[in-house]
Design an enzyme around this catalytic site. Structure first.
Site, PDB file in Angstrom:
ATOM      1  N   HIS A  40       0.850  -1.185   0.000  1.00 22.90           N
ATOM      2  CA  HIS A  40       0.000   0.000   0.000  1.00 22.90           C
ATOM      3  C   HIS A  40       0.887   1.237   0.000  1.00 22.90           C
ATOM      4  O   HIS A  40       2.110   1.131   0.126  1.00 22.90           O
ATOM      5  CB  HIS A  40      -0.906   0.012   1.244  1.00 22.90           C
ATOM      6  N   HIS A 127       6.421   5.990  -0.419  1.00 25.02           N
ATOM      7  CA  HIS A 127       7.151   4.749  -0.712  1.00 25.02           C
ATOM      8  C   HIS A 127       6.260   3.542  -0.433  1.00 25.02           C
ATOM      9  O   HIS A 127       5.347   3.616   0.380  1.00 25.02           O
ATOM     10  CB  HIS A 127       8.446   4.666   0.108  1.00 25.02           C
TER      11      HIS A 127
END
Length: 183
Positions: A40, A127
């Site tokens: 995610h 990230h």
């Protein structure tokens, strides 16, 4: 309950990330590997909250994101955060529409400040964590080249989700509590 606000990915993209993660495993001595369902993009880590706060979080996000339009991101590179003798976190980096992603991050920050959460002091570094505590057998550049040559699907940013993060049977599980649709 431990929570965060994030962006989930389609199954097909998660499968592509697993393919890239498998290459990283093949050039590593050891590491802790993120589970496919846990890939995610975090917008804001909230930490421990009371269940009663969930509705206030929903209302603040709905208000701040009501006019925010959908967009997409692309994965095209990777990076890592250093540890002691290892790579503490290895991640994939999204790009394309980063200005829009940063605007979304700011609106989420504003909404959570209204609910009483402290603003993030560090600069937002989007990230996608794929591994932790990695010790490589080969130079990181070999992984970088592999990622840069890989053709990923786009990341559709169509909704923002409040996730519950809990450990079940010694495995980290992320469960959506609610989602806010973007327009």
């Amino acid at each position: 309950m431990r929570t965060f606000i994030g962006i989930d990915f389609p199954k097909s993209l998660k499968e592509q990330i697993v393919e890239v993660q498998s290459f990283l495993k093949s050039i590593s001595k050891k590491g802790r590997w993120k589970y496919i369902d846990n890939f995610h993009l975090t917008l804001k880590f909230l930490g421990e909250i009371e269940y009663e706060k969930v509705e206030k979080i929903r209302q603040a996000l709905e208000k701040n994101l009501k006019d925010f339009s959908r967009f997409s991101l692309k994965i095209s590179s990777c990076g890592y955060f250093k540890g002691h003798g290892n790579l503490r976190v290895v991640y994939l980096k999204p790009d394309g529409n980063l200005e829009k992603l940063n605007n979304l991050f700011s609106l989420v920050e504003d909404a959570m400040a209204e609910v009483g959460f402290e603003r993030e002091k560090r600069e937002y570094t989007p990230h996608i964590t794929i591994a932790q505590d990695v010790v490589l057998n080969e130079p990181f550049e070999n992984f970088q080249k592999y990622v840069e040559s890989f053709s990923f699907d786009e990341i559709p940013v169509e909704k923002v989700i409040l996730f519950l993060s809990e450990e079940i049977d010694r495995k980290r599980v992320y469960t959506p509590l609610f989602e806010i649709q973007l327009h």
